[in-house]
Design a protein around this motif. Structure first.
Motif, mmCIF file in Angstrom:
data_model
loop_
_atom_site.group_PDB
_atom_site.id
_atom_site.type_symbol
_atom_site.label_atom_id
_atom_site.label_comp_id
_atom_site.label_asym_id
_atom_site.label_seq_id
_atom_site.Cartn_x
_atom_site.Cartn_y
_atom_site.Cartn_z
ATOM 1 N N LEU A 185 4.874 3.884 6.420
ATOM 2 C CA LEU A 185 4.439 3.781 5.029
ATOM 3 C C LEU A 185 3.595 2.507 4.919
ATOM 4 O O LEU A 185 4.050 1.430 5.307
ATOM 5 N N TYR A 186 2.370 2.638 4.459
ATOM 6 C CA TYR A 186 1.485 1.469 4.451
ATOM 7 C C TYR A 186 0.711 1.407 3.139
ATOM 8 O O TYR A 186 0.592 2.395 2.404
ATOM 9 N N GLN A 187 0.195 0.211 2.861
ATOM 10 C CA GLN A 187 -0.700 0.040 1.724
ATOM 11 C C GLN A 187 -1.764 -0.985 2.087
ATOM 12 O O GLN A 187 -1.457 -2.105 2.503
ATOM 13 N N ASN A 188 -3.025 -0.583 1.943
ATOM 14 C CA ASN A 188 -4.131 -1.501 2.163
ATOM 15 C C ASN A 188 -4.235 -2.472 0.990
ATOM 16 O O ASN A 188 -4.007 -2.092 -0.163
ATOM 17 N N LEU A 189 -4.608 -3.691 1.286
ATOM 18 C CA LEU A 189 -4.771 -4.719 0.267
ATOM 19 C C LEU A 189 -6.259 -4.921 0.022
ATOM 20 O O LEU A 189 -7.006 -5.279 0.936
ATOM 21 N N ILE B 78 11.884 7.249 5.202
ATOM 22 C CA ILE B 78 11.119 6.806 4.041
ATOM 23 C C ILE B 78 11.389 7.764 2.892
ATOM 24 O O ILE B 78 11.270 8.984 3.041
ATOM 25 N N ARG B 79 11.767 7.211 1.751
ATOM 26 C CA ARG B 79 12.097 8.031 0.589
ATOM 27 C C ARG B 79 10.919 8.051 -0.386
ATOM 28 O O ARG B 79 10.094 7.126 -0.396
ATOM 29 N N PRO B 80 10.829 9.074 -1.229
ATOM 30 C CA PRO B 80 9.702 9.146 -2.179
ATOM 31 C C PRO B 80 9.573 7.906 -3.059
ATOM 32 O O PRO B 80 8.470 7.459 -3.363
ATOM 33 N N GLY B 81 10.708 7.340 -3.465
ATOM 34 C CA GLY B 81 10.659 6.153 -4.321
ATOM 35 C C GLY B 81 10.086 4.929 -3.632
ATOM 36 O O GLY B 81 9.650 3.980 -4.292
ATOM 37 N N ASP B 82 10.073 4.914 -2.288
ATOM 38 C CA ASP B 82 9.524 3.773 -1.556
ATOM 39 C C ASP B 82 8.023 3.597 -1.810
ATOM 40 O O ASP B 82 7.499 2.493 -1.661
ATOM 41 N N PHE B 83 7.344 4.692 -2.158
ATOM 42 C CA PHE B 83 5.915 4.601 -2.434
ATOM 43 C C PHE B 83 5.662 3.675 -3.631
ATOM 44 O O PHE B 83 4.818 2.783 -3.577
ATOM 45 N N TYR B 84 6.403 3.894 -4.701
ATOM 46 C CA TYR B 84 6.253 3.029 -5.878
ATOM 47 C C TYR B 84 6.719 1.611 -5.567
ATOM 48 O O TYR B 84 6.096 0.628 -5.985
ATOM 49 N N LEU B 85 7.789 1.513 -4.812
ATOM 50 C CA LEU B 85 8.342 0.208 -4.467
ATOM 51 C C LEU B 85 7.329 -0.620 -3.668
ATOM 52 O O LEU B 85 7.136 -1.814 -3.921
ATOM 53 N N LEU B 86 6.656 0.025 -2.705
ATOM 54 C CA LEU B 86 5.661 -0.679 -1.908
ATOM 55 C C LEU B 86 4.457 -1.067 -2.770
ATOM 56 O O LEU B 86 3.890 -2.157 -2.599
ATOM 57 N N ASP B 87 4.067 -0.209 -3.679
ATOM 58 C CA ASP B 87 2.936 -0.517 -4.550
ATOM 59 C C ASP B 87 3.235 -1.741 -5.406
ATOM 60 O O ASP B 87 2.388 -2.635 -5.565
ATOM 61 N N LEU C 293 -8.616 6.060 11.489
ATOM 62 C CA LEU C 293 -9.888 5.807 10.819
ATOM 63 C C LEU C 293 -9.824 6.222 9.350
ATOM 64 O O LEU C 293 -10.372 5.540 8.480
ATOM 65 N N ALA C 294 -9.120 7.316 9.096
ATOM 66 C CA ALA C 294 -9.006 7.797 7.715
ATOM 67 C C ALA C 294 -8.208 6.840 6.848
ATOM 68 O O ALA C 294 -8.409 6.774 5.628
ATOM 69 N N THR C 295 -7.312 6.060 7.441
ATOM 70 C CA THR C 295 -6.473 5.154 6.646
ATOM 71 C C THR C 295 -7.235 3.941 6.143
ATOM 72 O O THR C 295 -6.753 3.242 5.254
ATOM 73 N N MET C 296 -8.416 3.673 6.689
ATOM 74 C CA MET C 296 -9.126 2.443 6.329
ATOM 75 C C MET C 296 -9.738 2.499 4.934
ATOM 76 O O MET C 296 -10.232 1.486 4.432
ATOM 77 N N HIS C 297 -9.712 3.652 4.286
ATOM 78 C CA HIS C 297 -10.361 3.784 2.988
ATOM 79 C C HIS C 297 -9.377 4.097 1.865
ATOM 80 O O HIS C 297 -9.790 4.308 0.731
ATOM 81 N N THR C 298 -8.097 4.108 2.171
ATOM 82 C CA THR C 298 -7.115 4.512 1.165
ATOM 83 C C THR C 298 -6.793 3.370 0.216
ATOM 84 O O THR C 298 -6.866 2.198 0.562
ATOM 85 N N THR C 299 -6.436 3.740 -1.001
ATOM 86 C CA THR C 299 -5.892 2.802 -1.974
ATOM 87 C C THR C 299 -4.526 3.325 -2.384
ATOM 88 O O THR C 299 -4.296 4.533 -2.426
ATOM 89 N N GLY C 300 -3.607 2.414 -2.685
ATOM 90 C CA GLY C 300 -2.256 2.838 -3.012
ATOM 91 C C GLY C 300 -1.460 3.142 -1.758
ATOM 92 O O GLY C 300 -1.997 3.173 -0.646
#
Length: 508
Positions: free
Chosen positions: A204-208, A227-236, A183-190
């Motif tokens: 690792l997920y990103q809401n559109l 999952i590596r730290p750089g994957d966050f930027y890559l997914l964004d 439920l908490a994931t439904m409001h995230t950005t990035g």
């Protein structure tokens, strides 16, 4: 494509570099790497490379990659990736250049994929080597749009014959409703990470988001590699390109499917007065304004709205009932059903929807039939009134038809204006007072007599009294009240008084 220093460090793990973020400013984005020259001008989007002793101590706000431990002033004012002295200077520089070239080529391939026949599938195939994990994207209705590197460890997808594609099974969706982490994931950005406790692996997920509305989600499952730290930027970065594809496709794909729901929504908002727009929308569905319709309002739990499962429910409704249009309005799902084409009425629909309501843990109000679609907002109100009134009378039911609660609704609203004592026939009140002091049953006798359409035999049978006793009571009632029980309007007025008293829980 510009890179973060973290992404470069992740791509050069075998060199065991140390990332020093600095203390001033946010992490930078860098377009290329150059050898450091203390006499040359420094650019903002360039990483400078060299031995640590070559860098001037007054450098500030730059990205540096060096061999050896940097001076304290450099560490404080710059973002630095440093390697040990044992590493070959030329070898590291060539490797950094190859990292930049690799990501630049990757961006070019993603941009080219936008023009492919199936851009989403192509994008995910070209993204897979960078993340080296299974990936997928689903829309706001939990339909699978694209996936790569699927493994048996992942949750399953269910094939939907009506849509010709895969969708999240209802049992998994119901699990999501009660999962506080989800439920908490439904409001995230990035980019964010969903913990491993639920599925056995982190995601690792990103809401559109588009026009402030949730449009779906991209997921990278931590199954093949961590999952590596750089994957966050890559997914964004990747999500931004995917969103471009979804935006471009909306005008071609969504306008037809959403046009009727958009017109109906505007009618509920009081914004749609052009009935030609309604006629055009109906024409796309093959409907006409002369068809018979009824409105259904489904009332989900608050958690359904947070998980976006109401959009999923809208889609499932239209799959099960093709001659319908469903959409989210405020905090309920509104559904317009074409009764003429579906060969369903409010009663048969209530029977067919019961299982789906129980599975989705929600309830519904159903309006009466309408042959005038311009009155749609009022039939929406009728469905809401049916739900609200029915809930008060029997909260164990799953659906409530307005026709079943029409009288209760009228009585309830009347009692909000005036008490029963001022709405009821004074003759009925007089009989009730007499019964209370004389232990008689004149009031009950009159009610049953009127309900049985003044049939003496049926009334005596229900009261379990002799016919002569009944005749005596009716004579006594007429004597005390002066009522003319043969008049239809009088009969209605008297019965209405009884129903008002019952609605008021017997209190006049």
């Amino acid at each position: 494509m510009k890179l973060t220093m973290q992404l470069i460090a992740d791509s050069m793990e075998e060199y065991h570099g140390t990332l020093i973020p600095g203390t001033k400013g946010a992490p930078g984005l860098w377009y290329q790497v150059m050898w450091y020259n203390p006499e040359a001008e420094l650019y903002d989007d360039v990483i400078y490379f060299g031995r640590t002793e070559d860098f001037l101590p007054e450098i500030r706000g730059k990205g540096l990659i060096c061999i050896g431990a940097p001076a304290p002033s450099l560490r404080k004012n710059n973002e630095i990736l440093c390697f040990g002295e044992v590493v070959s200077l030329e070898e590291v520089f060539v490797r950094i250049q190859s990292v930049f070239h690799r990501f630049h080529r990757w961006e070019d391939s993603l941009r080219e994929a936008i023009w492919e026949e199936k851009p989403l599938e192509t994008l995910f195939k070209r993204a897979a080597p960078m993340f080296d994990n299974s990936m997928f994207i689903h829309d706001e209705n939990f339909y699978l749009l694209a996936s790569v590197n699927q493994t048996p460890r992942q949750h399953r997808w269910e094939y939907d014959d009506a849509q010709g594609g895969y969708i999240l099974p209802l049992d998994i969706l119901n699990d999501f409703k009660v999962n506080e982490d989800y439920l908490a994931t439904m409001h995230t950005t990035g980019p964010s990470v969903f913990p491993a406790e639920t599925f056995g692996y982190a995601i690792l997920y990103q809401n559109l988001w588009y026009n402030k509305k949730y449009r779906g989600r991209i997921c990278v499952n931590e199954i093949k590699r961590r999952i590596r730290p750089g994957d966050f930027y890559l997914l964004d970065f990747f999500s931004g390109i995917v969103l471009e594809v979804l935006k471009a496709g909306e005008g071609l794909v969504m306008n037809h499917a959403m046009s009727l729901s958009r017109v109906l929504f505007q009618m509920l908002e009081g914004e749609q007065e052009d009935m030609q727009a309604l006629d055009r929308a109906l024409l796309q569905y093959g409907w006409t304004a002369k068809d018979d319709y009824f409105c259904v309002c489904f009332f989900p739990e608050e958690r359904d709205i947070h998980t976006n499962s109401v959009q999923y429910f809208c889609s499932r409704l239209m799959d099960h009932f093709p001659d319908s249009c469903a959409f989210l309005y405020e905090k309920c799902v509104v559904m317009l059903v074409n009764s003429t084409l579906s060969d369903m009425n409010p009663g048969s629909f209530g029977n067919r929807i019961a299982v789906m309501l129980r599975e989705g843990l929600m309830k519904a109000g159903i309006s009466a039939l309408s042959s005038d679609l311009q009155m749609f907002p009022l039939y929406y109100e009728q469905a809401v009134c049916a739900y609200e009134t029915g809930q008060k009378i029997n909260d164990t039911f799953w659906s409530y038809r307005f026709e079943d609660y029409q009288m209760d609704f009228v009585l309830e609203n009347a009692l909000e204006k005036l008490p029963a004592s001022l709405l009821c026939s004074p003759e009925i009140l007089r009989l009730r007072e007499y019964d209370a002091t004389h232990t008689a049953e004149l009031s009950r006798t009159l009610k049953i007599y009127l309900e049985q359409d003044r049939n003496l035999a049926r009334t005596a049978e229900i009261l379990q009294i002799h016919r002569s006793t009944l005749l005596y009571r009716i004579g006594r009632i007429k004597e005390m009240t002066g009522l003319e029980l043969e008049e239809p309007r009088e009969k209605f007025r008297l019965l209405l008084s009884y129903y008002l008293i019952e609605q008021n829980r017997g209190q006049a």
